[in-house]
Design a protein around this motif. Structure first.
Motif, PDB file in Angstrom:
ATOM      1  N   LEU A  46       5.307  14.491   9.126  1.00 30.67           N
ATOM      2  CA  LEU A  46       4.890  15.843   9.497  1.00 30.67           C
ATOM      3  C   LEU A  46       4.398  15.788  10.937  1.00 30.67           C
ATOM      4  O   LEU A  46       3.665  14.867  11.310  1.00 30.67           O
ATOM      5  N   PHE A  47       4.794  16.760  11.769  1.00 27.76           N
ATOM      6  CA  PHE A  47       4.294  16.747  13.134  1.00 27.76           C
ATOM      7  C   PHE A  47       4.295  18.136  13.755  1.00 27.76           C
ATOM      8  O   PHE A  47       4.973  19.043  13.278  1.00 27.76           O
ATOM      9  N   CYS A  48       3.501  18.270  14.801  1.00 26.09           N
ATOM     10  CA  CYS A  48       3.456  19.482  15.610  1.00 26.09           C
ATOM     11  C   CYS A  48       3.959  19.139  17.008  1.00 26.09           C
ATOM     12  O   CYS A  48       3.255  18.452  17.762  1.00 26.09           O
ATOM     13  N   PRO A  49       5.130  19.583  17.405  1.00 29.34           N
ATOM     14  CA  PRO A  49       5.576  19.370  18.775  1.00 29.34           C
ATOM     15  C   PRO A  49       4.607  20.035  19.749  1.00 29.34           C
ATOM     16  O   PRO A  49       4.213  21.188  19.555  1.00 29.34           O
ATOM     17  N   VAL A 100       5.925  -1.146   7.930  1.00 29.93           N
ATOM     18  CA  VAL A 100       6.533  -0.103   7.107  1.00 29.93           C
ATOM     19  C   VAL A 100       7.684  -0.675   6.300  1.00 29.93           C
ATOM     20  O   VAL A 100       8.620  -1.275   6.845  1.00 29.93           O
ATOM     21  N   ARG A 101       7.641  -0.503   4.968  1.00 29.71           N
ATOM     22  CA  ARG A 101       8.713  -0.950   4.083  1.00 29.71           C
ATOM     23  C   ARG A 101       9.656   0.205   3.718  1.00 29.71           C
ATOM     24  O   ARG A 101      10.864   0.020   3.645  1.00 29.71           O
ATOM     25  N   LYS A 102       9.069   1.385   3.499  1.00 25.42           N
ATOM     26  CA  LYS A 102       9.883   2.510   3.047  1.00 25.42           C
ATOM     27  C   LYS A 102       9.157   3.828   3.344  1.00 25.42           C
ATOM     28  O   LYS A 102       7.932   3.910   3.223  1.00 25.42           O
ATOM     29  N   VAL A 103       9.923   4.832   3.749  1.00 31.34           N
ATOM     30  CA  VAL A 103       9.385   6.182   3.970  1.00 31.34           C
ATOM     31  C   VAL A 103      10.071   7.125   2.997  1.00 31.34           C
ATOM     32  O   VAL A 103      11.306   7.112   2.868  1.00 31.34           O
ATOM     33  N   ILE A 104       9.292   7.903   2.283  1.00 32.52           N
ATOM     34  CA  ILE A 104       9.839   8.816   1.269  1.00 32.52           C
ATOM     35  C   ILE A 104       9.382  10.228   1.608  1.00 32.52           C
ATOM     36  O   ILE A 104       8.181  10.479   1.674  1.00 32.52           O
ATOM     37  N   LEU A 152       0.854  -1.177   0.000  1.00 33.31           N
ATOM     38  CA  LEU A 152       0.000   0.000   0.000  1.00 33.31           C
ATOM     39  C   LEU A 152       0.892   1.230   0.000  1.00 33.31           C
ATOM     40  O   LEU A 152       1.951   1.233   0.632  1.00 33.31           O
ATOM     41  N   VAL A 153       0.467   2.270  -0.707  1.00 37.14           N
ATOM     42  CA  VAL A 153       1.194   3.541  -0.682  1.00 37.14           C
ATOM     43  C   VAL A 153       0.287   4.574  -0.019  1.00 37.14           C
ATOM     44  O   VAL A 153      -0.772   4.920  -0.547  1.00 37.14           O
ATOM     45  N   LEU A 154       0.712   5.031   1.156  1.00 43.28           N
ATOM     46  CA  LEU A 154      -0.066   6.001   1.929  1.00 43.28           C
ATOM     47  C   LEU A 154       0.611   7.361   1.897  1.00 43.28           C
ATOM     48  O   LEU A 154       1.826   7.460   1.659  1.00 43.28           O
ATOM     49  N   PRO A 155      -0.143   8.418   2.162  1.00 42.13           N
ATOM     50  CA  PRO A 155       0.530   9.692   2.429  1.00 42.13           C
ATOM     51  C   PRO A 155       1.345   9.543   3.712  1.00 42.13           C
ATOM     52  O   PRO A 155       1.026   8.713   4.569  1.00 42.13           O
ATOM     53  N   GLY A 156       2.389  10.351   3.865  1.00 37.42           N
ATOM     54  CA  GLY A 156       3.087  10.374   5.140  1.00 37.42           C
ATOM     55  C   GLY A 156       2.126  10.768   6.241  1.00 37.42           C
ATOM     56  O   GLY A 156       1.231  11.599   6.050  1.00 37.42           O
ATOM     57  N   LEU A 157       2.264  10.150   7.412  1.00 38.18           N
ATOM     58  CA  LEU A 157       1.361  10.454   8.527  1.00 38.18           C
ATOM     59  C   LEU A 157       1.682  11.821   9.129  1.00 38.18           C
ATOM     60  O   LEU A 157       2.812  12.313   9.016  1.00 38.18           O
ATOM     61  N   ALA A 199       5.519  15.413  -1.889  1.00 34.34           N
ATOM     62  CA  ALA A 199       5.755  13.990  -2.130  1.00 34.34           C
ATOM     63  C   ALA A 199       6.187  13.320  -0.826  1.00 34.34           C
ATOM     64  O   ALA A 199       7.360  13.008  -0.614  1.00 34.34           O
ATOM     65  N   HIS A 200       5.225  13.118   0.048  1.00 33.61           N
ATOM     66  CA  HIS A 200       5.438  12.411   1.315  1.00 33.61           C
ATOM     67  C   HIS A 200       4.711  11.076   1.224  1.00 33.61           C
ATOM     68  O   HIS A 200       3.477  11.044   1.156  1.00 33.61           O
ATOM     69  N   PHE A 201       5.468   9.981   1.224  1.00 29.72           N
ATOM     70  CA  PHE A 201       4.849   8.668   1.019  1.00 29.72           C
ATOM     71  C   PHE A 201       5.314   7.675   2.075  1.00 29.72           C
ATOM     72  O   PHE A 201       6.426   7.751   2.588  1.00 29.72           O
ATOM     73  N   LEU A 202       4.445   6.724   2.303  1.00 29.08           N
ATOM     74  CA  LEU A 202       4.721   5.622   3.217  1.00 29.08           C
ATOM     75  C   LEU A 202       4.353   4.335   2.485  1.00 29.08           C
ATOM     76  O   LEU A 202       3.196   4.135   2.115  1.00 29.08           O
ATOM     77  N   VAL A 203       5.342   3.493   2.229  1.00 27.63           N
ATOM     78  CA  VAL A 203       5.116   2.231   1.528  1.00 27.63           C
ATOM     79  C   VAL A 203       4.993   1.130   2.588  1.00 27.63           C
ATOM     80  O   VAL A 203       5.911   0.904   3.374  1.00 27.63           O
ATOM     81  N   VAL A 204       3.830   0.444   2.577  1.00 29.22           N
ATOM     82  CA  VAL A 204       3.463  -0.460   3.661  1.00 29.22           C
ATOM     83  C   VAL A 204       3.098  -1.828   3.101  1.00 29.22           C
ATOM     84  O   VAL A 204       2.382  -1.923   2.098  1.00 29.22           O
ATOM     85  N   ASP A 205       3.570  -2.891   3.735  1.00 31.60           N
ATOM     86  CA  ASP A 205       3.164  -4.242   3.349  1.00 31.60           C
ATOM     87  C   ASP A 205       1.644  -4.365   3.516  1.00 31.60           C
ATOM     88  O   ASP A 205       1.104  -4.089   4.576  1.00 31.60           O
TER      89      ASP A 205
END
Length: 375
Positions: free
Chosen positions: A90-93, A371-375, A50-55, A359-365
């Motif tokens: 992406l995050f908000c401290p 998590v397989r890869k974070v881009i 699965l290709v998700l947006p970065g969380l 282009a923020h992606f999360l490649v997931v099994d």
């Protein structure tokens, strides 16, 4: 370097559904989505994934032994690296309750780090969340009572100046004197979140009507949902433009309550957050949150009196937990990507996969959800 194409994956496109698509991106921006894209100097094969947006986590205090309120760049860099490695791009401290000058120093440090960091293997800081100090002492949770202050427009303006405009979210107890003035005066530039509050329905609804549009960790540190006065929960449910945070670490909120929240608010208003603190990703032991001693044991972190002190789960774990609790995968992904970005006003750039966005992606099994890869 040229463009890159992600091929053969099931893509969570535009925050709506999974589709068999290829994605092309260049210079950090998505340039095309489609079937059988042939361009691209580099190809990433996403077969079986699965290709998700970065969380995006809009409420977290730390991880990997580092605290965002430590006020030093090294801690922020460690946290940003940990978040990226675990699929959060992406995050908000979230800054705890401290004296006025210390809050200024902390937000200034965060702002400087966010503007200077150019490493590609770090999560971006989208803004700052002030979880304190405008809280009700009777619902302070793991925040230090002696530092709690009454809501004050001028203090908030000074902190925003120190943060160079990066404060995106402020938790506030709406029943306190000065709360409505803060919301009505600064609501155009800051999203106000109701929380750590004893507010009844009418006080919470008045704050939402004044411009508050967010709820801090739903069900936690607020009056319970009672059938004669539904409090903050009921006021938020009656307000269609209000987002609600939910901590799905398996400790803060029961699985039945998680399912009930998704039924009550729908999957376009739930914002999954981690509320993670520095013990996240670390072994059991003693840690610190907001200047207080915290003991991590297993899946929870608590003050010495047993009060929950943030969580020890990152946002990716919380998203997977939500799925295990019976939430549809599409709903859980949306609540960890697009919804948080919408809640702080950055969804024009982040939170979903469509042309023109980051282009923020999360490649997931697709079977194990690992998590397989974070881009």
């Amino acid at each position: 370097m040229g463009s890159t194409v992600l091929k053969n994956g099931l893509v969570f496109a535009e925050g709506e559904s999974f589709r068999r698509l290829d994605i092309e991106y260049e210079n950090g921006v998505i340039t095309a989505l489609g079937k059988d894209l042939t361009g691209g100097e580099n190809v990433v094969d996403c077969s079986g994934c699965l290709v998700l947006p970065g969380l995006a986590d809009v409420h977290m205090h730390g991880a990997c032994g580092a605290d965002v309120s430590g006020g030093d760049r090294r801690s922020l860099d460690r946290i940003s690296q940990y978040e990226f490695e675990n699929g959060i791009t992406l995050f908000c401290p979230a800054v705890m309750t401290f004296p006025q000058q210390k809050i200024s120093d902390i937000v200034s440090c965060i702002s400087e780090y966010a503007s200077d960091c150019e490493k590609t293997d770090r999560a971006l800081i989208a803004g700052i969340h002030l979880e304190g100090p405008f809280l009700n002492v009777r619902k302070c949770g793991a925040q230090k009572k002696e530092y709690i202050q009454m809501p004050d427009v001028h203090k908030l303006e000074k902190w925003q100046q120190a943060a160079k405009g990066m404060i995106k979210l402020v938790t506030i107890a709406p029943e306190l004197p000065g709360a409505l003035e803060c919301i009505s005066s600064l609501g155009d530039s800051i999203h106000f979140s109701l929380g750590h509050s004893c507010a009844d329905y009418s006080a919470a609804k008045a704050a939402i009507d004044a411009g508050a549009d967010h709820i801090t960790h739903l069900f936690n540190a607020m009056t319970p949902f009672h059938h004669r006065d539904t409090g903050v929960v009921g006021a938020a449910a009656d307000s269609e433009d209000c987002f609600v945070e939910l901590i799905c670490d398996g400790v803060h909120v029961s699985p039945a309550a998680v399912r009930a929240a998704f039924k009550l608010f729908g999957d376009r208003r739930i914002v999954l957050v981690s509320d993670s603190m520095e013990a996240t990703g670390m072994p059991d032991g003693e840690y610190v949150l907001g200047g207080q001693r915290v003991l991590k044991k297993g899946s929870s972190a608590r003050l010495e009196d047993g009060t929950l002190a943030g969580s020890v789960s990152d946002l990716y774990e919380c998203m997977v937990n939500a799925v295990k609790m019976g939430i549809p995968l599409e709903s859980a992904v949306r609540a960890a990507t697009l919804n948080p970005c919408r809640s702080i006003g950055v969804s024009h750039r982040f939170g979903s996969i469509c042309a023109g966005k980051a282009a923020h992606f999360l490649v997931v099994d697709k079977n194990e959800l690992s998590v397989r890869k974070v881009i």
